[in-house]
Design a protein around this motif. Structure first.
Motif, PDB file in Angstrom:
ATOM      1  N   UNK A 181      -5.503  11.561  -1.675  1.00 30.36           N
ATOM      2  CA  UNK A 181      -6.064  11.616  -3.026  1.00 30.36           C
ATOM      3  C   UNK A 181      -6.093  13.022  -3.603  1.00 30.36           C
ATOM      4  N   UNK A 182      -5.674  14.005  -2.820  1.00 30.91           N
ATOM      5  CA  UNK A 182      -5.499  15.357  -3.342  1.00 30.91           C
ATOM      6  C   UNK A 182      -4.052  15.599  -3.769  1.00 30.91           C
ATOM      7  N   UNK A 183      -3.196  14.609  -3.576  1.00 29.17           N
ATOM      8  CA  UNK A 183      -1.792  14.743  -3.921  1.00 29.17           C
ATOM      9  C   UNK A 183      -1.513  14.335  -5.353  1.00 29.17           C
ATOM     10  N   UNK A 184      -0.223  14.269  -5.683  1.00 28.19           N
ATOM     11  CA  UNK A 184       0.191  13.860  -7.020  1.00 28.19           C
ATOM     12  C   UNK A 184      -0.001  12.360  -7.189  1.00 28.19           C
ATOM     13  N   UNK A 185       0.011  11.907  -8.440  1.00 26.34           N
ATOM     14  CA  UNK A 185      -0.090  10.480  -8.698  1.00 26.34           C
ATOM     15  C   UNK A 185       1.087   9.734  -8.084  1.00 26.34           C
ATOM     16  N   UNK A 186       2.240  10.343  -8.092  1.00 27.03           N
ATOM     17  CA  UNK A 186       3.408   9.700  -7.490  1.00 27.03           C
ATOM     18  C   UNK A 186       3.201   9.489  -5.987  1.00 27.03           C
ATOM     19  N   UNK A 187       2.620  10.486  -5.322  1.00 30.71           N
ATOM     20  CA  UNK A 187       2.352  10.361  -3.888  1.00 30.71           C
ATOM     21  C   UNK A 187       1.292   9.308  -3.616  1.00 30.71           C
ATOM     22  N   UNK A 188       0.230   9.307  -4.407  1.00 30.10           N
ATOM     23  CA  UNK A 188      -0.831   8.308  -4.230  1.00 30.10           C
ATOM     24  C   UNK A 188      -0.256   6.904  -4.377  1.00 30.10           C
ATOM     25  N   UNK A 189       0.542   6.696  -5.391  1.00 28.54           N
ATOM     26  CA  UNK A 189       1.119   5.368  -5.642  1.00 28.54           C
ATOM     27  C   UNK A 189       2.057   4.954  -4.501  1.00 28.54           C
ATOM     28  N   UNK A 190       2.895   5.864  -4.073  1.00 28.59           N
ATOM     29  CA  UNK A 190       3.859   5.532  -3.021  1.00 28.59           C
ATOM     30  C   UNK A 190       3.151   5.206  -1.709  1.00 28.59           C
ATOM     31  N   UNK A 191       2.162   6.016  -1.342  1.00 25.74           N
ATOM     32  CA  UNK A 191       1.444   5.786  -0.075  1.00 25.74           C
ATOM     33  C   UNK A 191       0.591   4.524  -0.137  1.00 25.74           C
ATOM     34  N   UNK A 192      -0.067   4.297  -1.256  1.00 28.91           N
ATOM     35  CA  UNK A 192      -0.902   3.094  -1.383  1.00 28.91           C
ATOM     36  C   UNK A 192      -0.049   1.835  -1.331  1.00 28.91           C
ATOM     37  N   UNK A 193       1.050   1.833  -2.050  1.00 33.77           N
ATOM     38  CA  UNK A 193       1.898   0.635  -2.089  1.00 33.77           C
ATOM     39  C   UNK A 193       2.578   0.377  -0.745  1.00 33.77           C
ATOM     40  N   UNK A 194       2.857   1.424   0.002  1.00 33.08           N
ATOM     41  CA  UNK A 194       3.401   1.234   1.354  1.00 33.08           C
ATOM     42  C   UNK A 194       2.421   0.450   2.220  1.00 33.08           C
ATOM     43  N   UNK A 195       1.139   0.830   2.144  1.00 34.49           N
ATOM     44  CA  UNK A 195       0.112   0.132   2.923  1.00 34.49           C
ATOM     45  C   UNK A 195      -0.034  -1.304   2.453  1.00 34.49           C
ATOM     46  N   UNK A 196      -0.044  -1.512   1.143  1.00 39.74           N
ATOM     47  CA  UNK A 196      -0.190  -2.864   0.605  1.00 39.74           C
ATOM     48  C   UNK A 196       0.946  -3.775   1.063  1.00 39.74           C
ATOM     49  N   UNK A 197       2.163  -3.265   1.060  1.00 35.92           N
ATOM     50  CA  UNK A 197       3.308  -4.066   1.498  1.00 35.92           C
ATOM     51  C   UNK A 197       3.187  -4.428   2.972  1.00 35.92           C
ATOM     52  N   UNK A 198       2.804  -3.446   3.794  1.00 40.02           N
ATOM     53  CA  UNK A 198       2.682  -3.700   5.225  1.00 40.02           C
ATOM     54  C   UNK A 198       1.533  -4.649   5.545  1.00 40.02           C
ATOM     55  N   UNK A 199       0.477  -4.594   4.754  1.00 36.76           N
ATOM     56  CA  UNK A 199      -0.683  -5.457   5.013  1.00 36.76           C
ATOM     57  C   UNK A 199      -0.400  -6.910   4.669  1.00 36.76           C
ATOM     58  N   UNK A 200       0.396  -7.141   3.628  1.00 36.43           N
ATOM     59  CA  UNK A 200       0.698  -8.508   3.220  1.00 36.43           C
ATOM     60  C   UNK A 200      -0.356  -9.089   2.300  1.00 36.43           C
ATOM     61  N   UNK A 201      -0.110 -10.305   1.823  1.00 37.44           N
ATOM     62  CA  UNK A 201      -0.947 -10.882   0.768  1.00 37.44           C
ATOM     63  C   UNK A 201      -2.217 -11.583   1.231  1.00 37.44           C
ATOM     64  N   UNK A 202      -2.420 -11.689   2.536  1.00 38.38           N
ATOM     65  CA  UNK A 202      -3.561 -12.468   3.042  1.00 38.38           C
ATOM     66  C   UNK A 202      -4.448 -11.594   3.934  1.00 38.38           C
ATOM     67  N   UNK A 203      -5.754 -11.649   3.671  1.00 38.36           N
ATOM     68  CA  UNK A 203      -6.716 -11.027   4.575  1.00 38.36           C
ATOM     69  C   UNK A 203      -6.739  -9.516   4.574  1.00 38.36           C
ATOM     70  N   UNK A 204      -6.420  -8.893   3.438  1.00 39.23           N
ATOM     71  CA  UNK A 204      -6.435  -7.429   3.377  1.00 39.23           C
ATOM     72  C   UNK A 204      -7.344  -6.956   2.256  1.00 39.23           C
TER      73      UNK A 204
END
Length: 411
Positions: free
Chosen positions: A355-378
């Motif tokens: 969260x100290x990084x750029x918006x581009x970094x925040x978005x890329x890192x957050x979406x990576x986690x969301x994809x790996x977690x999947x749509x159920x139970x996260x």
């Protein structure tokens, strides 16, 4: 400052009631930076999103924690209420001690609502502390603004004689009042979250007397007088179970249990001194409130993920040192080994430093986690509490990124 707070709280409650009126209908939306709490101006609650149906029985976050597929991933942040927000720092000028801020109901409610208003988080967690129930167990404490929690060390059998089972309604009525008010204040789509400290982590404060880097005193006790440590842990577990039930009965829709310092234990010692007492608390919750989801968080818990899942908790909150995809598999394996059904839920786990990084970094890192977690139970979260120096606009961007994410775009 010593611990006779009754007169202080009575007078401060009167002041707090006039300074805050959380039940007043909000009139306009403002950002966290613009809002000054103590000027008595009304503030706005987050508007309901057009794609979030109000026909669901439970809030989005609760459904995700229970393993249901949700229309989008829910998100909140550990320590979301507090020092990173200017509005909180302004409030601290009038309520100078942490115990005032957490034990005066109107003040605690206002602080709890600040990040919810500013960021539209899916969870609104009670502003409190894991040590709050200790006086109700016969253990007084203070919070030094520089040192942190301070407790008279308990290292003998005589010293633990003062411990007793808590009566939460007598010891912490302000917690009940704050939770009930929060349930009235937030929208139906928002989950009100309660939390407790786990016995081992609380015991570190009781035995060490304050925060520690090495936790040598409690480890000395564990290896030289384990029966004494087990007695302390059992006393704590019985009271913490009662305190968790009290929070649920006061309106908390989910309970997160924090065993932050159990990450300093070896797996063998975790099995001996932490997991059994976590399970005592979790079993008590499930015995009376089987549909209330539970979450466990331990800092630096990479070696303990399977063991955490094996306690029967609904959701394991991963810190940032564990890959999300690997963490999900390890949680499932831990549950299977313990004979539990289902893969189990997961929370986390963005490194707060991102969260100290750029918006581009925040978005890329957050979406990576969301994809790996999947749509159920996260449930999306940070891998630890938000840092005090975090820019508010970056915290807001993180929440917005998650709220805008849809798994169907990955298919």
């Amino acid at each position: 400052m010593k611990l006779s707070y009754a007169a202080l709280l009575l007078s401060a409650c009167a002041a707090g009631a006039s300074a805050f009126s959380p039940a007043t209908p909000p009139s306009s939306a403002t950002t966290a930076v613009d809002r000054l709490v103590l000027n008595a101006e009304a503030t706005a609650a987050p508007a309901k999103s057009s794609d979030e149906s109000t026909t669901h029985k439970d809030p989005l976050l609760i459904r995700a924690a229970l393993g249901q597929k949700t229309e989008r991933p829910p998100v909140w942040m550990m320590r979301q209420a507090g020092r990173h927000m200017k509005v909180y720092r302004d409030l601290c000028k009038d309520y100078k001690t942490f115990r005032e801020r957490s034990e005066i109901p109107d003040v605690a409610v206002e602080i709890s609502l600040q990040p919810w208003r500013a960021y539209q988080t899916d969870g609104c967690i009670l502003f409190s502390d894991i040590l709050t129930p200790l006086p109700g167990m016969g253990v007084e404490f203070d919070i030094d603004e520089k040192v942190g929690p301070v407790v008279e060390p308990m290292r003998t059998w005589d010293s633990i004689k003062k411990m007793h089972l808590i009566d939460p309604s007598e010891a912490a009525p302000f917690v009940s009042q704050a939770l009930r008010t929060l349930r009235d204040e937030v929208t139906p789509e928002t989950a009100v979250l309660g939390f407790v400290g786990c016995p081992y982590t609380l015991a570190t404060y009781l035995v060490e007397g304050k925060t520690s880097k090495e936790y040598l005193e409690i480890k000395k006790m564990a290896f030289s007088e384990p029966k004494l440590l087990h007695a302390i842990l059992k006393n704590l577990a019985e009271s913490i179970a009662e305190y968790a039930l009290f929070q649920i009965e006061s309106g908390a829709q989910l309970i997160q249990i924090f065993d932050s310092w159990a990450g300093h234990l070896s797996p063998r010692d975790y099995d001996t001194f932490a997991a059994p007492y976590q399970k005592m608390v979790l079993d008590a919750i499930k015995a009376k409130h089987p549909d209330v989801p539970t979450v466990v968080y331990i800092k630096h818990s990479g070696a303990l993920v399977e063991r955490m899942a094996g306690t029967g908790v609904d959701v394991v909150s991963l810190d940032w040192t564990v890959d999300m995809a690997e963490g999900r598999d390890r949680i499932a394996a831990g549950r299977a080994k313990a004979g539990l059904e289902g893969r189990g839920g997961v929370q986390g786990n963005l490194d707060p430093g991102v969260l100290f990084g750029s918006h581009e970094t925040i978005k890329e890192r957050a979406e990576e986690i969301l994809k790996k977690a999947g749509p159920v139970g996260h449930v999306m979260n940070l891998g630890h509490g938000i840092e005090a120096a975090t820019p508010e606009e970056n915290a807001a961007f993180f929440i917005e990124t998650v709220r805008n994410y849809r798994h169907d775009a990955d298919e």
